[in-house]
Design an enzyme around this catalytic site. Sequence first.
Site, PDB file in Angstrom:
ATOM      1  N   PRO A 148       0.805  -1.221   0.000  1.00  0.00           N
ATOM      2  CA  PRO A 148       0.000   0.000   0.000  1.00  0.00           C
ATOM      3  C   PRO A 148       0.837   1.270   0.000  1.00  0.00           C
ATOM      4  O   PRO A 148       0.498   2.253  -0.677  1.00  0.00           O
ATOM      5  CB  PRO A 148      -0.830  -0.132   1.280  1.00  0.00           C
ATOM      6  CG  PRO A 148      -0.934  -1.613   1.501  1.00  0.00           C
ATOM      7  CD  PRO A 148       0.407  -2.138   1.091  1.00  0.00           C
ATOM      8  N   TYR A 149       1.933   1.266   0.749  1.00  0.00           N
ATOM      9  CA  TYR A 149       2.819   2.428   0.779  1.00  0.00           C
ATOM     10  C   TYR A 149       3.473   2.641  -0.582  1.00  0.00           C
ATOM     11  O   TYR A 149       3.479   3.765  -1.120  1.00  0.00           O
ATOM     12  CB  TYR A 149       3.881   2.223   1.857  1.00  0.00           C
ATOM     13  CG  TYR A 149       4.962   3.265   1.882  1.00  0.00           C
ATOM     14  CD1 TYR A 149       4.685   4.578   2.268  1.00  0.00           C
ATOM     15  CD2 TYR A 149       6.278   2.948   1.532  1.00  0.00           C
ATOM     16  CE1 TYR A 149       5.692   5.548   2.302  1.00  0.00           C
ATOM     17  CE2 TYR A 149       7.285   3.901   1.575  1.00  0.00           C
ATOM     18  CZ  TYR A 149       6.982   5.195   1.948  1.00  0.00           C
ATOM     19  OH  TYR A 149       7.971   6.149   1.982  1.00  0.00           O
TER      20      TYR A 149
END
Length: 245
Positions: A153-154
């Site tokens: 996600p990052y």
Amino acid sequence: MTEKTTRVAIVTGGSGGIGRAVAERLAKDGVAVVVHYSGNETRAQDTVKAIEAAGGQATAFGGDVADPDAMAALFRHATDTFGGVDVIAHTAGIMPLAPIAEMDLETFDRIQRTNVRGTFIISQLAARQVRAGGAIINFSTSMTRLQAPAYGPYAASKGAVEAMTLVLARELRGRDITVNTVAPGPTATPLFFEGKSEQVVEHIASLNPMERLGTPEDIAEVTAFVAGPGRWINGQVLYTNGGAA
């Protein structure tokens, strides 16, 4: 009103880690710096004091990078205090980690809000206000290439940052403004050390051909170059990681 200086920078996330190192490095080059912070005014003021003690000019200003009104106020503060804006170093971001299968949507949305929406807002304001001869520098991560588990996600949010940055460089044709992304690898900051054992940190450092972690000063040096003399670097992602990827 402070007398107008040659160049003025806004450094988001300037209260610590890479942001503080960038703020202090730009100030060393004679740039007046607005040290932005999200929640820790004390640390931001510490950065300001360090810059002033070294003979530079700085001021602190707080606000949520994903709030357009707060960021518009940040830019107004820079103009009111120092006379304009020439450099944006958008280091602010968050990095919650979890495997894709396990991360809850609330955390995912929070990452995208800060890292993607925040970058969009800062980039939009910068595109409208940065003066000719200026530089817009967003921050990504080498994890978009390293593709380590738990960073999905990052890394996705930072992939969006890279895409926006590269497009913006083309959109500012004729304005004499460079737009680049600095993409650090593992760097010795509190954000990096959080949740990692000493053994994990040592292992990550050993993977680098330079056999160490990056330092905030390593990243600040590259940022200062593209903010200043590196005018022929434009529309690029600079993987600043000692050869890790």
